[in-house]
Design an enzyme around this catalytic site. Structure first.
Site: not given
Ligand code: GLN
Length: 200
Positions: A47-49, A79, A106, A135-136, A172, A174
């Site tokens: 997600g977004e850390s 992630c 990151r 993903i990112r 990921h 999942e």
């Molecule tokens: N870019 C996100 C972060 O820095 C991590 C991306 C993800 O969990 N898919 O938190």
């Protein structure tokens, strides 16, 4: 039946719950520290850390989780979850759980190629290669002595690691139908008969 919690602050928690349920374990979303009771393990999803980290602090989960981890409680971080478990993070202006002795960067893959899928050789999972979705994603820049690298990209960059009962992936698991990584986490949970959230 073992009960596994999935941190459900933000991010891909629904997919982790579905994957764990397909493996026949009880999987529940966790938002409050009182909900750790009875768990045999926890997943911190992608997600977004920054957001997950902030909500973990706002909901007072950090100290409780650190205490559990110090007693051997199994945690899988994927992630953003890996970022939050790492001791050192490049590009994050907040404290993490500081549990896994790795330095991660990151958004390491840059914008053009910030999402991709690759068939990854993961020896602990056997054959065939694992479909790893990035993903990112972050990558692992440095690993400490007690950390085992489980998978690396073809250029040698580590993207999955284990330290005791803690498991981290930059990708990921999942988001694919391949359940072998979750199954591997459950084997750690099952090998860990003593440390669960009730004994901490
Ligand atoms: N870019 C996100 C972060 O820095 C991590 C991306 C993800 O969990 N898919 O938190």
């Amino acid at each position: 039946m073992k009960k596994i919690g999935v941190l459900a602050m933000q991010g891909a928690f629904v997919e982790h719950i579905a994957a764990l349920r397909r493996l026949g374990v009880e999987a529940v979303p966790i938002r409050l520290s009182g909900e750790f009771k009875g768990l045999s393990g926890l997943v911190i999803p992608g997600g977004e850390s920054t957001t997950i980290g902030k909500l973990m602090r706002d909901y007072s989960l950090v100290d409780e989780l650190k205490k559990l981890i110090s007693k051997g409680f199994p945690v899988l971080g994927t992630c953003a979850g890996m970022i939050l478990l790492a001791k050192e993070v490049q590009g994050l202006n907040q404290h993490t759980l500081g549990a896994v002795d790795i330095r991660v960067k990151r958004n390491a893959f840059g914008r053009q190629v910030d999402s991709f899928e690759i068939a990854l050789d993961i020896p602990v999972l056997g054959c065939p290669p694992f479909p790893a979705v990035f993903i990112r994603a972050p990558w692992i820049e440095k690993v400490g002595d007690g950390v085992e690298v489980l998978a690396s990209l073809p250029d040698g960059t580590p993207v999955a690691a284990r330290q005791g009962n803690l498991l981290v992936t930059a990708f990921h698991p999942e988001l694919t139908s391949d359940l072998r990584f979750h199954d591997y986490f459950l084997s750690i949970v099952n090998g860990n008969s003593k440390a669960n959230a009730d004994e901490a």
